[in-house]
Scaffold this active site. Structure first.
Site, mmCIF file in Angstrom:
data_model
loop_
_atom_site.group_PDB
_atom_site.id
_atom_site.type_symbol
_atom_site.label_atom_id
_atom_site.label_comp_id
_atom_site.label_asym_id
_atom_site.label_seq_id
_atom_site.Cartn_x
_atom_site.Cartn_y
_atom_site.Cartn_z
ATOM 1 N N HIS A 1 0.837 -1.203 0.000
ATOM 2 C CA HIS A 1 0.000 0.000 0.000
ATOM 3 C C HIS A 1 0.873 1.255 0.000
ATOM 4 O O HIS A 1 0.649 2.187 -0.770
ATOM 5 C CB HIS A 1 -0.916 0.023 1.229
ATOM 6 C CG HIS A 1 -1.879 -1.114 1.299
ATOM 7 N ND1 HIS A 1 -2.960 -1.228 0.456
ATOM 8 C CD2 HIS A 1 -1.931 -2.189 2.114
ATOM 9 C CE1 HIS A 1 -3.634 -2.325 0.750
ATOM 10 N NE2 HIS A 1 -3.023 -2.923 1.759
ATOM 11 N N ASP B 15 8.157 6.527 9.381
ATOM 12 C CA ASP B 15 7.435 5.978 10.514
ATOM 13 C C ASP B 15 6.275 6.910 10.748
ATOM 14 O O ASP B 15 6.413 8.136 10.649
ATOM 15 C CB ASP B 15 8.315 5.853 11.757
ATOM 16 C CG ASP B 15 7.713 4.890 12.786
ATOM 17 O OD1 ASP B 15 6.974 3.971 12.381
ATOM 18 O OD2 ASP B 15 7.985 5.057 13.984
ATOM 19 N N PHE C 213 -5.679 1.443 4.521
ATOM 20 C CA PHE C 213 -5.168 0.453 5.466
ATOM 21 C C PHE C 213 -4.960 1.135 6.811
ATOM 22 O O PHE C 213 -5.185 2.334 6.959
ATOM 23 C CB PHE C 213 -3.862 -0.163 4.953
ATOM 24 C CG PHE C 213 -2.743 0.827 4.757
ATOM 25 C CD1 PHE C 213 -1.735 0.956 5.696
ATOM 26 C CD2 PHE C 213 -2.689 1.637 3.626
ATOM 27 C CE1 PHE C 213 -0.701 1.868 5.520
ATOM 28 C CE2 PHE C 213 -1.657 2.549 3.442
ATOM 29 C CZ PHE C 213 -0.666 2.666 4.389
ATOM 30 N N GLY C 214 -4.530 0.374 7.801
ATOM 31 C CA GLY C 214 -4.281 0.940 9.121
ATOM 32 C C GLY C 214 -5.556 1.504 9.727
ATOM 33 O O GLY C 214 -6.608 0.869 9.690
ATOM 34 N N HIS D 177 -0.922 12.659 5.728
ATOM 35 C CA HIS D 177 0.340 12.864 6.435
ATOM 36 C C HIS D 177 1.511 12.328 5.625
ATOM 37 O O HIS D 177 2.511 13.013 5.429
ATOM 38 C CB HIS D 177 0.262 12.167 7.792
ATOM 39 C CG HIS D 177 -0.286 10.776 7.689
ATOM 40 N ND1 HIS D 177 -1.608 10.526 7.340
ATOM 41 C CD2 HIS D 177 0.273 9.561 7.841
ATOM 42 C CE1 HIS D 177 -1.816 9.225 7.296
ATOM 43 N NE2 HIS D 177 -0.693 8.613 7.587
ATOM 44 N N ARG D 178 1.406 11.078 5.159
ATOM 45 C CA ARG D 178 2.489 10.495 4.363
ATOM 46 C C ARG D 178 2.621 11.257 3.054
ATOM 47 O O ARG D 178 3.710 11.546 2.601
ATOM 48 C CB ARG D 178 2.245 9.008 4.093
ATOM 49 C CG ARG D 178 3.422 8.340 3.355
ATOM 50 C CD ARG D 178 3.268 6.835 3.230
ATOM 51 N NE ARG D 178 3.202 6.196 4.532
ATOM 52 C CZ ARG D 178 2.088 5.742 5.114
ATOM 53 N NH1 ARG D 178 0.935 5.832 4.505
ATOM 54 N NH2 ARG D 178 2.118 5.194 6.302
#
Length: 192
Positions: A12, A69, A149-150, A177-178
């Site tokens: 993903h 992270d 996901f997550g 965020h990513r």
């Protein structure tokens, strides 16, 4: 085309970032470079973990790379699960178990404010650079959507009436965020 390793095997994440790099770099996974070990994440901050993973790849495989992270930081839980987001419900790292525990922890809570924060460490030809992305929002009371996901099914970003799991990959990447951390990374790489 220059090669750049994204220190993950998460399909993903690879797909999200590949779209953003627009063919500027040949994006490699850990599997692609022959790294079959779980990268160390022994730090107590997101920045520390992303740095530790990137340094491991650079030192052991001598390939320019970046590692991320990400943590979900919930106001009513004093910033938890934070750096422990992936294993919040235990070492099995189950998204559904993590969501269940989060929703149980927030039962009866009025304050459902939260933010996703991503730290990205890039090691390019031995030089280290860090980038950060943050998106604020709130935790919904139940699961909504089946994409992503997550914690995506329970995170609704500010200004939206849908969770990340109800958005297309393009919509999510534009505000996540990513996505924001990788956009900083991409801007940096384009400026070289």
């Amino acid at each position: 085309m220059k090669k750049l390793c994204f220190a993950t095997n998460n399909k993903h994440k690879l797909a999200e970032v590949s779209q953003m790099l627009e063919g500027r770099y040949a994006l490699l996974s850990l599997e692609d470079i022959g790294c079959n070990v779980e990268l160390p994440e022994e730090q107590d901050t997101l920045e520390g973990n992303s740095r530790q993973k990137a340094e491991y790849v650079w030192q052991h495989f001598n390939v320019s790379c970046f590692a991320d992270d990400t943590g979900l930081e919930v106001a009513a839980l004093d910033g938890a699960p934070g750096v422990y987001s992936a294993r919040y419900a235990g070492p099995q790292r189950s998204d559904s178990d993590n969501i269940q525990k989060l929703l149980q922890s927030l039962e009866g809570q009025q304050n459902r404010q939260a933010r996703f924060r991503t730290s990205v460490t890039l090691i390019l030809d031995g030089q280290e650079h860090q980038f950060e992305g943050i998106v604020t929002g709130r935790i919904t009371e139940d699961w909504q959507g089946d994409k992503g996901f997550g914690y995506d099914p329970v995170f609704m970003p500010d200004g939206y009436d849908r969770t990340f799991a109800q958005m297309s990959a393009e919509e999510k990447n534009a505000i996540s965020h990513r996505g924001r951390a990788v956009q900083e990374l991409v801007r940096f790489l384009k400026a070289l």
